[in-house]
Scaffold this active site. Sequence first.
Site, PDB file in Angstrom:
ATOM      1  N   ASN A  46       1.395 -15.262   6.059  1.00 46.27           N
ATOM      2  CA  ASN A  46       0.278 -15.592   5.160  1.00 46.27           C
ATOM      3  C   ASN A  46       0.725 -15.992   3.747  1.00 46.27           C
ATOM      4  O   ASN A  46      -0.018 -16.636   3.023  1.00 46.27           O
ATOM      5  CB  ASN A  46      -0.770 -14.464   5.121  1.00 46.27           C
ATOM      6  CG  ASN A  46      -0.224 -13.160   4.604  1.00 46.27           C
ATOM      7  OD1 ASN A  46       0.981 -12.995   4.438  1.00 46.27           O
ATOM      8  ND2 ASN A  46      -1.105 -12.207   4.354  1.00 46.27           N
TER       9      ASN A  46
ATOM     10  N   LYS B 128      14.668 -14.440   6.503  1.00 45.42           N
ATOM     11  CA  LYS B 128      14.150 -14.807   7.840  1.00 45.42           C
ATOM     12  C   LYS B 128      12.685 -15.151   7.626  1.00 45.42           C
ATOM     13  O   LYS B 128      11.835 -14.266   7.555  1.00 45.42           O
ATOM     14  CB  LYS B 128      14.312 -13.617   8.789  1.00 45.42           C
ATOM     15  CG  LYS B 128      14.377 -13.954  10.272  1.00 45.42           C
ATOM     16  CD  LYS B 128      13.211 -14.741  10.775  1.00 45.42           C
ATOM     17  CE  LYS B 128      12.186 -13.972  11.556  1.00 45.42           C
ATOM     18  NZ  LYS B 128      11.019 -14.836  11.903  1.00 45.42           N
TER      19      LYS B 128
ATOM     20  N   GLY C   1       4.645  -7.400   6.502  1.00 49.27           N
ATOM     21  CA  GLY C   1       4.024  -7.823   7.760  1.00 49.27           C
ATOM     22  C   GLY C   1       3.261  -6.673   8.388  1.00 49.27           C
ATOM     23  O   GLY C   1       2.768  -5.778   7.688  1.00 49.27           O
TER      24      GLY C   1
ATOM     25  N   GLY D  32       7.070  -3.677  11.129  1.00 49.80           N
ATOM     26  CA  GLY D  32       7.762  -2.953  10.055  1.00 49.80           C
ATOM     27  C   GLY D  32       8.053  -1.521  10.451  1.00 49.80           C
ATOM     28  O   GLY D  32       9.090  -0.957  10.071  1.00 49.80           O
TER      29      GLY D  32
ATOM     30  N   GLU E  72       6.099  -3.461   3.247  1.00 51.13           N
ATOM     31  CA  GLU E  72       4.717  -3.710   2.830  1.00 51.13           C
ATOM     32  C   GLU E  72       3.968  -4.077   4.100  1.00 51.13           C
ATOM     33  O   GLU E  72       4.091  -5.202   4.588  1.00 51.13           O
ATOM     34  CB  GLU E  72       4.658  -4.883   1.850  1.00 51.13           C
ATOM     35  CG  GLU E  72       5.360  -4.628   0.534  1.00 51.13           C
ATOM     36  CD  GLU E  72       5.418  -5.880  -0.350  1.00 51.13           C
ATOM     37  OE1 GLU E  72       5.894  -5.761  -1.470  1.00 51.13           O
ATOM     38  OE2 GLU E  72       5.005  -6.959   0.106  1.00 51.13           O
TER      39      GLU E  72
ATOM     40  N   CYS F 234      -3.338  -8.756   3.695  1.00 49.19           N
ATOM     41  CA  CYS F 234      -3.271  -7.302   3.866  1.00 49.19           C
ATOM     42  C   CYS F 234      -4.224  -6.612   2.900  1.00 49.19           C
ATOM     43  O   CYS F 234      -4.707  -5.518   3.167  1.00 49.19           O
ATOM     44  CB  CYS F 234      -1.843  -6.799   3.691  1.00 49.19           C
ATOM     45  SG  CYS F 234      -1.124  -7.258   2.121  1.00 49.19           S
ATOM     46  N   THR F 235      -4.533  -7.283   1.783  1.00 53.99           N
ATOM     47  CA  THR F 235      -5.425  -6.695   0.785  1.00 53.99           C
ATOM     48  C   THR F 235      -6.882  -7.139   0.968  1.00 53.99           C
ATOM     49  O   THR F 235      -7.704  -6.918   0.074  1.00 53.99           O
ATOM     50  CB  THR F 235      -4.955  -7.096  -0.630  1.00 53.99           C
ATOM     51  OG1 THR F 235      -4.720  -8.494  -0.630  1.00 53.99           O
ATOM     52  CG2 THR F 235      -3.705  -6.369  -1.055  1.00 53.99           C
TER      53      THR F 235
ATOM     54  N   GLU G 225      -7.407  -3.681  12.171  1.00 53.22           N
ATOM     55  CA  GLU G 225      -7.340  -4.744  11.161  1.00 53.22           C
ATOM     56  C   GLU G 225      -7.555  -6.089  11.854  1.00 53.22           C
ATOM     57  O   GLU G 225      -6.658  -6.545  12.566  1.00 53.22           O
ATOM     58  CB  GLU G 225      -5.913  -4.713  10.614  1.00 53.22           C
ATOM     59  CG  GLU G 225      -5.747  -4.935   9.188  1.00 53.22           C
ATOM     60  CD  GLU G 225      -4.270  -5.105   8.793  1.00 53.22           C
ATOM     61  OE1 GLU G 225      -4.079  -5.525   7.680  1.00 53.22           O
ATOM     62  OE2 GLU G 225      -3.353  -4.855   9.575  1.00 53.22           O
TER      63      GLU G 225
HETATM   64  O1  G3H Z   1      -1.155  -9.985   2.791  1.00 50.38           O
HETATM   65  C1  G3H Z   1      -0.660  -9.342   1.893  1.00 50.38           C
HETATM   66  C2  G3H Z   1      -0.499  -9.915   0.556  1.00 50.38           C
HETATM   67  O2  G3H Z   1       0.494  -9.214  -0.129  1.00 50.38           O
HETATM   68  C3  G3H Z   1      -1.794  -9.943  -0.212  1.00 50.38           C
HETATM   69  O3  G3H Z   1      -1.645 -10.554  -1.429  1.00 50.38           O
HETATM   70  O4  G3H Z   1      -3.745  -9.809  -2.581  1.00 50.38           O
HETATM   71  O5  G3H Z   1      -2.390 -11.689  -3.469  1.00 50.38           O
HETATM   72  O6  G3H Z   1      -3.705 -11.968  -1.374  1.00 50.38           O
HETATM   73  P1  G3H Z   1      -2.948 -11.018  -2.255  1.00 50.38           P
END
Ligand code: G3H
Length: 429
Positions: free
Chosen positions: A111, A134, A187, A191, A206, A240-241, A333
């Site tokens: 992403n 990678k 990811g 992880g 993360e 992820c956020t 998720e």
């Molecule tokens: O997908 C995980 C990312 O670290 C989220 O970053 O809050 O800037 O979209 P973001």
Amino acid sequence: MESSRMAQKSWAKTPLWKRAEMLHKAGAILKDHKKPIAECLVKEIAKPATDALTEVVRSGDFVSYCAEEGVRILGKGEFLVSDSFPGNDRTKYCLTSKVPLGVVLAIPPFNYPVNLAVSKIAPALIAGNSLVLKPPTQGAVAALHMVHCFHMAGFPKGLISCVTGKGSEIGDFLTMHPGINCISFTGGDTGISISKKAGMIPLQMELGGKDACIVLDDADLDLAASCIVKGGFSYSGQRCTAVKVVLVVESVADALVKQVNQKVEKLSVGAPEDDCDITPVVTEFSSNFIEGLVMDAKQKGATLCQEYRREGNLIWPLLLDNVRSDMRIAWEEPFGPVLPVIRINSVEEGIRHCNQSNFGLQGCVFTKDINRAIQISDAMEIGTVQINSAPARGPDHFPFQGLKDSGIGSQEIANLDRNIDDMHDKLAL
Ligand code: G3H
């Protein structure tokens, strides 16, 4: 691996100011090449055109920021004297300074193939490490362009090696290689298995999140609805956020759902080149997974606020109301444009739901009562709580660390301090 090890040895001897100078140059080159790199992001991962450009610019800025901060942080050391410990005289002095780890294996996700690669590369380089990158399978071309910018800035080639390939084929070889001195991975569940297999080396993980948004009865519902839509549906929920579950008190649930729905209807759906809000999700596997969560919820009685619609990997944005905890979508998720709403009878019920999750990345709370907001933030077992604002990683120099299955390894907040973000909103209340 061998060339990376050799390159690191001489890089570690390169003066700090010179490392910083080269990073500044790389940051500027990256920003100069924002258009072609962003085009790759549009084509490879269907990132909306404007967001793709933002990703590259944000990355260039981060490289320069690391150069600045790195010089300050790494230029300092500590001096201790022995009589500061009981029973000792002042007979010994201790000098400490930071030294590089060696070869860092960096594995960013699909992403943010550029930004989450750069967020590993720049800190590692300023600290005198080399990298084996990678990149994700989808996003590899954008990542190669980005690495090329570092080469154009004059970084020796062996210093950043980019190894493309499927994680399932080359992942174990890389993560278990004895030449690797540190792994930084962003990811999903992979992880967790990397953590189990990696040897005794520092890890930075993360991972995922089931970021809860708690909405209280005194919340500014218009603000909450805007943040829920932005937080839940930006880049089609593949963050992820992203807001991944809304926990709203029953007394304002109808009003909130109505406002969120009005905003969801306005989201454009289509091609990333047209800068649509909702674009195809990354793989067919992912679309099928999302569909599975929606069907499970539907079958168990959730209310689908919009008609469920899918064409290939393009899934139309969907709000699911009246979700209950026996539904998979309450816990899993989706990483897609579908957002569950759980109606709660008390704030405590919301906090309990948040804390029962295996994840502990981010969350948010909407209320005009700052004291309650801080108490709730403190009770939520997650890395970051945003008050009256959507979850987000940025600004990129803020600490970012999840708890539980959401990650390990960011030393800055190892004491589990929660970030109470968005001071502006807080003070305006
Ligand atoms: O997908 C995980 C990312 O670290 C989220 O970053 O809050 O800037 O979209 P973001």
